[in-house]
Motif scaffolding. Structure first.
Motif, PDB file in Angstrom:
ATOM      1  N   GLY A 279       0.787  -1.229   0.000  1.00 28.26           N
ATOM      2  CA  GLY A 279       0.000   0.000   0.000  1.00 28.26           C
ATOM      3  C   GLY A 279       0.815   1.272   0.000  1.00 28.26           C
ATOM      4  O   GLY A 279       0.252   2.371  -0.058  1.00 28.26           O
ATOM      5  N   ILE A 280       2.135   1.163   0.061  1.00 32.02           N
ATOM      6  CA  ILE A 280       2.998   2.348   0.028  1.00 32.02           C
ATOM      7  C   ILE A 280       3.385   2.577  -1.427  1.00 32.02           C
ATOM      8  O   ILE A 280       4.467   2.180  -1.884  1.00 32.02           O
ATOM      9  CB  ILE A 280       4.245   2.162   0.917  1.00 32.02           C
ATOM     10  CG1 ILE A 280       3.833   1.799   2.341  1.00 32.02           C
ATOM     11  CG2 ILE A 280       5.096   3.436   0.930  1.00 32.02           C
ATOM     12  CD1 ILE A 280       4.990   1.413   3.237  1.00 32.02           C
ATOM     13  N   THR A 281       2.499   3.219  -2.162  1.00 32.77           N
ATOM     14  CA  THR A 281       2.673   3.351  -3.609  1.00 32.77           C
ATOM     15  C   THR A 281       3.549   4.533  -3.998  1.00 32.77           C
ATOM     16  O   THR A 281       3.615   4.908  -5.171  1.00 32.77           O
ATOM     17  CB  THR A 281       1.305   3.483  -4.292  1.00 32.77           C
ATOM     18  OG1 THR A 281       0.588   4.566  -3.682  1.00 32.77           O
ATOM     19  CG2 THR A 281       0.511   2.203  -4.147  1.00 32.77           C
ATOM     20  N   THR A 282       4.232   5.117  -3.021  1.00 36.69           N
ATOM     21  CA  THR A 282       5.158   6.215  -3.302  1.00 36.69           C
ATOM     22  C   THR A 282       6.610   5.752  -3.203  1.00 36.69           C
ATOM     23  O   THR A 282       7.522   6.572  -3.170  1.00 36.69           O
ATOM     24  CB  THR A 282       4.936   7.381  -2.322  1.00 36.69           C
ATOM     25  OG1 THR A 282       5.117   6.901  -0.979  1.00 36.69           O
ATOM     26  CG2 THR A 282       3.540   7.962  -2.470  1.00 36.69           C
ATOM     27  N   ALA A 283       6.825   4.436  -3.153  1.00 45.60           N
ATOM     28  CA  ALA A 283       8.178   3.902  -2.982  1.00 45.60           C
ATOM     29  C   ALA A 283       8.928   3.865  -4.309  1.00 45.60           C
ATOM     30  O   ALA A 283       8.376   3.489  -5.343  1.00 45.60           O
ATOM     31  CB  ALA A 283       8.123   2.499  -2.374  1.00 45.60           C
ATOM     32  N   ILE A 284      10.200   4.263  -4.249  1.00 41.86           N
ATOM     33  CA  ILE A 284      11.091   4.211  -5.409  1.00 41.86           C
ATOM     34  C   ILE A 284      12.479   3.789  -4.916  1.00 41.86           C
ATOM     35  O   ILE A 284      12.734   3.758  -3.711  1.00 41.86           O
ATOM     36  CB  ILE A 284      11.160   5.567  -6.153  1.00 41.86           C
ATOM     37  CG1 ILE A 284      11.294   6.743  -5.168  1.00 41.86           C
ATOM     38  CG2 ILE A 284       9.911   5.784  -6.983  1.00 41.86           C
ATOM     39  CD1 ILE A 284      12.681   7.126  -4.839  1.00 41.86           C
ATOM     40  N   ALA A 285      13.384   3.451  -5.846  1.00 42.79           N
ATOM     41  CA  ALA A 285      14.733   3.026  -5.464  1.00 42.79           C
ATOM     42  C   ALA A 285      15.730   3.491  -6.509  1.00 42.79           C
ATOM     43  O   ALA A 285      15.389   3.691  -7.685  1.00 42.79           O
ATOM     44  CB  ALA A 285      14.809   1.500  -5.318  1.00 42.79           C
ATOM     45  N   THR A 286      16.972   3.684  -6.081  1.00 40.85           N
ATOM     46  CA  THR A 286      18.032   3.980  -7.038  1.00 40.85           C
ATOM     47  C   THR A 286      18.436   2.685  -7.728  1.00 40.85           C
ATOM     48  O   THR A 286      18.096   1.589  -7.280  1.00 40.85           O
ATOM     49  CB  THR A 286      19.252   4.593  -6.343  1.00 40.85           C
ATOM     50  OG1 THR A 286      19.741   3.686  -5.355  1.00 40.85           O
ATOM     51  CG2 THR A 286      18.891   5.906  -5.679  1.00 40.85           C
ATOM     52  N   CYS A 287      19.180   2.823  -8.823  1.00 45.25           N
ATOM     53  CA  CYS A 287      19.531   1.663  -9.647  1.00 45.25           C
ATOM     54  C   CYS A 287      21.043   1.458  -9.643  1.00 45.25           C
ATOM     55  O   CYS A 287      21.745   1.918 -10.559  1.00 45.25           O
ATOM     56  CB  CYS A 287      19.004   1.842 -11.065  1.00 45.25           C
ATOM     57  SG  CYS A 287      17.204   2.047 -11.157  1.00 45.25           S
ATOM     58  N   GLY A 288      21.542   0.813  -8.607  1.00 44.42           N
ATOM     59  CA  GLY A 288      22.957   0.473  -8.562  1.00 44.42           C
ATOM     60  C   GLY A 288      23.871   1.638  -8.277  1.00 44.42           C
ATOM     61  O   GLY A 288      25.059   1.592  -8.593  1.00 44.42           O
ATOM     62  N   THR A 289      23.359   2.717  -7.670  1.00 50.00           N
ATOM     63  CA  THR A 289      24.193   3.860  -7.332  1.00 50.00           C
ATOM     64  C   THR A 289      23.620   4.550  -6.104  1.00 50.00           C
ATOM     65  O   THR A 289      22.482   4.286  -5.708  1.00 50.00           O
ATOM     66  CB  THR A 289      24.265   4.853  -8.506  1.00 50.00           C
ATOM     67  OG1 THR A 289      25.215   5.883  -8.210  1.00 50.00           O
ATOM     68  CG2 THR A 289      22.918   5.497  -8.777  1.00 50.00           C
ATOM     69  N   ALA A 290      24.416   5.411  -5.480  1.00 49.82           N
ATOM     70  CA  ALA A 290      23.954   6.121  -4.290  1.00 49.82           C
ATOM     71  C   ALA A 290      22.918   7.173  -4.669  1.00 49.82           C
ATOM     72  O   ALA A 290      22.915   7.700  -5.783  1.00 49.82           O
ATOM     73  CB  ALA A 290      25.135   6.788  -3.585  1.00 49.82           C
ATOM     74  N   PHE A 291      22.041   7.472  -3.735  1.00 46.63           N
ATOM     75  CA  PHE A 291      21.039   8.523  -3.936  1.00 46.63           C
ATOM     76  C   PHE A 291      21.765   9.860  -3.996  1.00 46.63           C
ATOM     77  O   PHE A 291      22.524  10.214  -3.093  1.00 46.63           O
ATOM     78  CB  PHE A 291      20.043   8.506  -2.774  1.00 46.63           C
ATOM     79  CG  PHE A 291      18.842   9.381  -2.997  1.00 46.63           C
ATOM     80  CD1 PHE A 291      17.743   8.899  -3.675  1.00 46.63           C
ATOM     81  CD2 PHE A 291      18.832  10.684  -2.528  1.00 46.63           C
ATOM     82  CE1 PHE A 291      16.627   9.703  -3.886  1.00 46.63           C
ATOM     83  CE2 PHE A 291      17.728  11.495  -2.733  1.00 46.63           C
ATOM     84  CZ  PHE A 291      16.625  11.001  -3.419  1.00 46.63           C
TER      85      PHE A 291
END
Length: 633
Positions: A279-291
């Motif tokens: 239900g946390i539809t605001t989640a995202i992630a970086t792709c193999g690198t630091a934010f």
């Protein structure tokens, strides 16, 4: 070469695709009044929105960096595409078949490079999805099932499987008409001894999309022990994939991020899946690198930097997670949003937490949040022996410069008081003074950090004096300076009369450097809209944002000075807003035309076309201002 796109088809594309719908794929837009929309400019860094969109005119213009044009120009600039590539992309969205005056209909070999690479990724994604149902992919389906993801979840996120053979995808895409050069350039294939081979083999595949929803790369997870590659293998840097500029899940999360003014940053693909399914539809992630900074720019455009915006990082609680959190805090001041960190019990990531304790536990994870600055400061002071005076002094020496980087004075003081508690120093004012010293030193040199080697024993007189704004002196006989002064007085004394229009004005619209400095302070304090309804706290925050005594005195002066007009109402405020904006528009028109005149016949055709387009847009806007006054803002 490709034929010229029929002019009627170009016009049909412009008419069919609303500019606000296109721009909204990249940033959040709010009502700016007069039928216009505003947002944070995607072409330069800013804290208050100076980027405006006019849906009725099909135009955009930023009064901070002066970028402007129509829908096609916007996509050209933001995605680095040619005119033809943009028209082809927008035509595809609108379902319009393009005609080419020299080359007939649009054959595949004539398509622009970016569109071809995106199409290759789209075809590859479909291929990988189909492979996930095969017998060889049983190991991949088992991996997903063990982590709580069923077939529907895999389909929702487009998860697929790359066969273990050398060139299954390469041969498939060749059959779709893609050349070896395109396959290598896309990062889907790589050079082998006898020609291109698949880059990804025998792995679980996650498609990575940009903010517009185009698939631009893949993340591949190792499944077998005999795979000697890294645990996660990502698409290499290509013409369409820059790992520092993509966020996994942004295409699925962007609408809810904009709607809720909240983003949750996790560390991996399965963590994004777990959060969304919980239900946390605001989640995202970086792709193999630091934010980093480019990721912040993406989120800021969606969050719109309003006062309630929140960014929550869910790093692991181990040493690597702590380092990642500290790296994120280094860029914290680039956000106008409040930043927090959430660490799950037993250092579990969201995917493991969902498996162990269910969806509700994942939702609960991001609720009891610790401010990122607090986490960072506690990590710093934890390295010292706070039982000894020397240990407390050393902890303060390392932590105080971190607090000094906080730009808003009232927040900086509050955090300094908290730092005193973390370190165990009873004299809170001493810590506040130390932090203020470092902040003054940084502002005086135009830097963000303390002097190299600065220690807690530095005396106040050792801090360099603040620098006054540079530039010509104020001339109140100048109509421009008089109008700018009146507008700033309105923004400080009667912000309700000029908000929200005032907050869309760029600093460079104020030609007098001291006035530009005051405008910057109002922006850093949160904008004139912060003063609606009028409160003393608004002026306090503006004063706290001043870089030195010179600007502070000017703010105070403007905040108490009487107005020049007899009736201080919306009509009067509108006149000042229009005069300042109109002069800025006219200045820019003169700059562009003067530049063209100086270049003469040496100007490049594409530069000439862009300049002429900009002048046309500005002239239309200037005419609208003259005809409609404040309604055109």
């Amino acid at each position: 070469m490709a034929g010229r796109i029929n002019d009627d088809d170009v016009k049909a594309v412009r008419d069919a695709v609303p500019i606000d719908a296109v721009v909204s794929e990249y940033l959040q837009l709010r009502n700016a009044g007069g039928g216009n929309l505003k947002g944070l400019c995607p072409f330069h860094d800013e804290k208050s929105p100076s980027f405006q969109v006019s849906p009725s005119k099909g135009l955009f213009h930023c009064f901070g960096c002066q970028e402007g044009g129509d829908t096609i120009a916007f996509v050209q600039k933001i995605d680095h595409l040619t005119f033809a590539e943009v028209v082809e992309r927008l035509a595809a969205k609108a379902g319009i078949t393009l005609r080419y005056e020299e080359g007939g209909y649009n054959p595949s070999h004539q398509r622009g490079e970016r569109i071809r690479l995106v199409e290759a990724h789209k075809a590859a994604a479909q291929f990988y999805v189909e492979q996930l149902d095969g017998p060889e992919a049983e190991i991949g389906r088992k991996f997903l099932a063990e982590r709580g993801f069923d077939q529907a979840a895999a389909a929702h996120f487009g998860v697929g499987y790359s066969p273990a053979g050398w060139d299954h995808l390469t041969r498939y895409l060749r059959g779709k008409g893609f050349s070896d050069k395109e396959l290598i350039g896309s990062g889907l294939s790589q050079d082998g001894r006898r020609g291109p081979i698949d880059r990804f083999r025998g792995r679980l595949m996650w498609p990575i999309s940009d903010t517009s929803g185009d698939i631009v790369g893949f993340g591949a997870r190792k499944l077998r022990d005999d795979d000697n590659g890294p645990k996660y293998l990502n698409t290499p840097e290509t013409a369409i994939y820059k790992k520092s500029q993509v966020l996994y899940g942004i295409d699925l999360a962007k609408k809810d991020i904009a709607k809720s003014s909240r983003a949750v940053v996790v560390e991996g693909y399965t963590d994004v899946m777990a959060c969304h399914l919980a239900g946390i539809t605001t989640a995202i992630a970086t792709c193999g690198t630091a934010f980093g900074g480019d990721h912040i720019k993406i989120l800021r455009r969606l969050l719109m930097d309003n006062g309630s915006a929140r960014v929550i990082f869910t790093f692991d609680g181990d040493e690597a997670g702590q380092k990642a959190a500290l790296r994120a805090f280094e860029d914290d001041q680039k956000f106008a949003a409040e930043t927090y960190i959430a660490i799950a019990p037993d250092n579990m990531d969201p995917c493991d937490l969902r498996l162990a304790k269910g969806d509700q536990a994942v939702c609960d994870l991001v609720e009891p949040r610790t401010p990122l600055f607090e986490f960072a400061l506690r990590q710093i002071v934890a390295r010292y022996d706070l039982e000894t005076p020397a240990g407390r002094a050393a902890a303060l020496d390392e932590a105080a410069p971190v607090v000094a980087k906080i730009k808003t004075g009232s927040v900086q003081r509050e955090v300094a008081v908290q730092l005193a508690g973390f370190v165990g120093i009873l004299d809170q004012e001493y810590v506040v003074h130390r932090v203020n010293q470092l902040a003054q030193w940084a502002r005086g040199r135009g830097e963000r950090g303390p002097a190299p080697g600065a220690r807690g024993g530095s005396r106040p007189q050792e801090v360099q004096a603040p620098v006054a704004p540079s530039g010509p002196a104020l001339n109140l006989r100048s109509p421009a300076h008089r109008t700018e002064r009146e507008l700033l007085k309105l923004a400080l004394q009667k912000p309700a009369l000029v908000s929200p229009a005032f907050d869309a004005y760029g600093v460079d619209e104020f030609t007098a450097p001291p006035y530009a400095a005051v405008r910057q302070c109002i922006a850093e304090a949160g904008g004139a809209e912060l003063g609606v309804p009028e409160t003393r706290e608004y002026l306090v925050q503006v004063l706290d944002a001043t870089p030195n005594d010179t600007v502070r005195k000017l703010v105070t002066e403007l905040a108490v000075e009487v107005f020049r007009g007899k009736s201080i109402d919306e009509a009067y405020a509108g006149e000042q807003l229009v005069h300042v904006r109109l002069r800025a528009v006219d200045r820019r028109i003169n700059e562009v035309q003067g530049s063209l005149a100086r270049l003469g016949s040496n100007v490049a055709p594409d530069h000439l076309a862009a300049a002429q387009n900009e002048v046309w847009v500005l002239q239309q806007y200037a005419q609208s201002l003259r005809n409609n006054g404040a309604d055109a803002l």
